[in-house]
Design an enzyme around this catalytic site. Structure first.
Site, PDB file in Angstrom:
ATOM      1  N   ASP A   8      45.178  44.238  17.066  1.00  0.00           N
ATOM      2  CA  ASP A   8      44.206  45.278  17.357  1.00  0.00           C
ATOM      3  C   ASP A   8      44.329  46.305  16.226  1.00  0.00           C
ATOM      4  OD1 ASP A   8      42.489  47.100  18.907  1.00  0.00           O
ATOM      5  OD2 ASP A   8      44.342  48.250  19.142  1.00  0.00           O
TER       6      ASP A   8
ATOM      7  N   ASP B  27      47.809  48.104  21.765  1.00  0.00           N
ATOM      8  CA  ASP B  27      48.430  49.266  22.409  1.00  0.00           C
ATOM      9  C   ASP B  27      47.577  49.915  23.485  1.00  0.00           C
ATOM     10  OD1 ASP B  27      46.467  50.439  20.756  1.00  0.00           O
ATOM     11  OD2 ASP B  27      47.649  52.272  20.573  1.00  0.00           O
TER      12      ASP B  27
ATOM     13  N   ASP C 279      43.545  46.382  25.733  1.00  0.00           N
ATOM     14  CA  ASP C 279      44.296  45.288  25.105  1.00  0.00           C
ATOM     15  C   ASP C 279      45.075  44.464  26.128  1.00  0.00           C
ATOM     16  OD1 ASP C 279      43.479  46.055  22.566  1.00  0.00           O
ATOM     17  OD2 ASP C 279      45.164  47.412  22.293  1.00  0.00           O
TER      18      ASP C 279
END
Length: 707
Positions: free
Chosen positions: A402, A599, A603
């Site tokens: 991410d 995080d 996610d």
């Protein structure tokens, strides 16, 4: 517990209890982790385990973890004391057997010297063996007890029958195995130190503030909502937030980050971190088992108590190993007698088989490596939540990141200022309206001005234009900051060169806007989500291991491609909606095992669907729960470091299991054929146990690649 057979028996008896779904027993850590599907009385579990000859002490999550280090230190001291007594009695018996004449008084003296060794020092083995036999079971102590008592009882008979004796053999067996136990206890204690060191980090006292007066109180007297004063150099007593003061705090014990973190009003504080410079007044938000340190300890304990899939093979073998060894020893003795050998020779060969085959190395091979690997990970900011991770990491083919908060800081900052005016004047006027706007982009500009020590004024007639910008009157200047559309609607005519600069900055993945006053565009400013300085190094490290890298982000394609190029990412998934990350992970898994690093709350599904979910510890609680590996700081270099440590741990497990299996596979035939005496067998068996633990302890030397 003394061997893998013990652990397997305890697991089985626990799993048979009503309400218990599964149990995992850690031989090296002396602990059991039990998963239940309905309320279970702990007394029932204690009673069940006691019926098969072991003791069980319940450990509540909220309590400090049981200090196995002290247990092993005590055990080590006891074993050394027993060893020196045993050695002091056995050595003269050996010398008499080797050099003295074989006459009645000498033979009796040998028996008198060895009797305390076999009966008193060896009682630790005989007692457990008796309990096992009473429950129709056998373990490593059974083999040691049978071997030593066989030699001892035969020698008593031979003493009166005038046959050859080997009291010294029984003494040497007990002495050498006790020596092995002493070394093993020392090594186990070192392997258990990780959790002990984590717990020891916590503060013991706190400076409580009540009605303006401070007093030192024990940490267990602190409650949520209390006000605490933390002076420079002191440990933060527990988790909370700053309500007054400014300081930098060393959070390296929690995150592995060596650079202290600035703390001001509203910022979080974590127990066991160290206040560096200023005085802080904090409000307590969490105590005891609810703190970040307690959660870390809990994760490490669970990882150490869980089992890697490879260990199941060792457990299945251990479950049948001891009975098979006893059968082999009896068969060996019978064959040697049947082929015309003397009883003492046949018995010595059978005893050698019993001793050499003890499966203690087999039982220690996996849990010691997991304990040391997970403990070392916690020290450098990497938490492994389950033992399966060590096996999964070696199969990873692609690491999918991410972007925001993982490869970037997740916070916008002022990156570019382009103007022909005096930059200080330019930023003074622009930051004055931006600071008052309350918009995140405006805050980034204001923070950039603060970093340059530029003061700003309170604007008048402030107007915010959603999605476009902000206008206001500053020092009698009509200031406008925002999109080209906003400024042109206010009569500002931008210079073509500034429009080109704006396009260039946007091409670099930055958010750019025009700024000016009194009807004239004076320049361009840009803000951007800063790429973490360690990101490129982390990606390069992953590539050096042959791993592919990819990035998933909701940003536009141009911004995403620019960041990926800067860092060295192989492929990009841009303009992804929050709910689509999991779909991307599922699709990517068709081409090979995936590790996902993220995080945020959005996610969590992707972390769950990935073969290896790595949650950044600076993120949300939801992401931390979903990840199988938790990276306690935002440093992306922990990603390759975590994979490398997991691979090293699994490699150590395989080495340990190989040598444990190879040792028994090769040693049993050698003993059965008469090439190993019981004394040599006892020494080799003790050495094998210590060797697998020492091999595991090499993981304590694991150092992240950037250090």
């Amino acid at each position: 517990m003394t061997c893998a057979t013990c652990a397997v028996r305890i697991e089985r008896i626990l799993e048979r209890q009503d309400g218990v779904d599964s149990a995992a027993v850690n031989l090296a850590g002396g602990s059991a982790m039990v998963h239940i599907s309905q309320p279970v009385e702990t007394e029932a579990l204690v009673e069940a385990v006691s019926r098969i000859g072991y003791s069980l002490t319940p450990h509540d999550v909220g309590d400090p973890p049981r200090d196995m280090v002290d247990h092993y230190h005590d055990d080590e001291a006891t074993q050394w004391r027993r060893f020196w007594i045993a050695a002091g009695l056995t050595l003269p018996a050996m010398l008499l057997a080797m050099f003295a004449t074989d006459v009645g008084p000498v033979r009796v003296l040998q028996g008198l010297l060895v009797t305390p060794v076999v009966i008193w020092v060896g009682w630790q083995f005989h007692r457990v063996a008796f309990k096992q036999a009473r429950n129709g079971a056998a373990n490593m102590d059974t083999l040691i007890s049978l071997g030593s008592l066989s030699a001892y009882i035969y020698s008593i008979w031979a003493l009166f029958a005038g046959e050859p004796i080997f009291f010294e053999t029984a003494g040497v067996i007990i002495t050498l195995i006790t020596l092995g136990r002493a070394f093993e206890a020392r090594a186990k204690g070192r392997a258990s130190e990780a959790v002990h060191r984590l717990v020891a980090l916590g503060a013991k006292e706190a400076r409580l503030l009540v009605d303006g007066e401070t007093s030192m109180v024990a940490i267990d007297q602190i409650g949520k909502g209390d006000l605490l004063l933390v002076l420079p150099g002191e440990k933060v007593p527990t988790d909370g937030e700053v309500i007054e003061g400014f300081s930098s705090v060393d959070e390296s014990m929690l995150t592995g980050e060596s650079v202290p973190i600035d703390k001001a009003e509203g910022d979080p504080l974590f127990g066991a971190t160290v206040n560096q410079s200023g005085q802080l007044l904090m409000r307590v938000n969490a105590v005891g088992s609810d703190t970040a340190l307690a959660e870390i300890v809990r994760m490490v304990e669970e990882a150490q108590a869980s089992k890697a899939p490879i260990q199941r093979l060792a457990d299945r073998i251990a479950a049948v190993f001891v009975p098979v060894v006893i059968l082999i020893a009896i068969t060996t003795t019978a064959i040697w007698l049947a082929t015309g050998n003397e009883l003492d020779i046949a018995l010595q060969t059978g005893v050698a088989v019993l001793i050499i085959a003890c499966p203690c190395a087999l039982g220690l091979a996996t849990p010691t490596a997991i304990m040391v690997g997970s403990g070392r990970g916690a020290e450098i900011g990497i938490l492994f939540k389950r033992a399966e991770v060590f096996e999964q990491a070696r199969h990873i083919d692609t690491v999918l990141f991410d972007k925001t908060g993982t490869l970037t800081t997740g916070q916008m900052s002022l990156s570019d200022v382009i103007t022909e005016e005096d930059e200080n004047l330019f930023l003074h006027l622009i930051a004055s309206v931006e600071a008052a706007s309350g918009h995140p982009l405006g805050k980034a500009v204001a923070l950039g001005a603060d970093e340059r020590n530029i003061e700003y004024s309170r604007p008048q007639n402030l107007e915010t234009h959603p999605g476009m910008g902000v206008t206001g009157l500053v020092d009698q200047h009509a200031v406008a900051v925002g999109t080209r559309q906003l400024l042109e609607s206010r009569g500002f005519l931008p210079d073509p060169e500034l429009i080109a600069e704006m396009g260039r900055l946007e091409g670099e993945g930055k958010t750019a806007f025009l700024a000016g006053w009194d009807g004239v565009v004076k320049g361009v400013i840009a803000v951007s989500d800063q790429v973490r300085p360690e990101a490129a190094e982390a990606v390069a490290r992953l590539k050096s291991h042959g791993l592919r890298t990819a990035m998933v982000t909701g940003d536009n394609r141009r911004t995403a491609d620019q960041i990926a190029t800067t860092i060295g990412i192989d492929s990009v998934h841009a303009e992804v909606l929050p709910g689509e990350k999991a779909d991307i992970v599922i699709a990517a898994r068709e081409h090979g095992p995936i590790a996902f690093v993220g995080d945020g709350i959005n996610d969590a599904p992707a972390l769950t669907y990935a073969d290896l979910g790595m949650a950044v510890g600076t993120g949300t609680d939801v992401a931390l729960e979903a990840g199988e590996v938790v990276l306690l700081s935002g440093d992306p270099r922990l990603v390759p470091a975590g994979i490398e440590l997991a691979e090293s741990t699994f490699r150590t497990i395989r080495q340990n299991l190989f040598w444990a299996f190879a040792y028994n596979t090769a040693a049993i035939p050698l003993a059965a054929l008469g090439f190993l005496s019981p004394m040599i067998a006892a020494g080799a068996m003790a050495l094998s146990s210590v060797s697998v633990v020492l091999n595991a302890l090499r993981l304590r030397r694991f150092t992240p690649f950037w250090l």
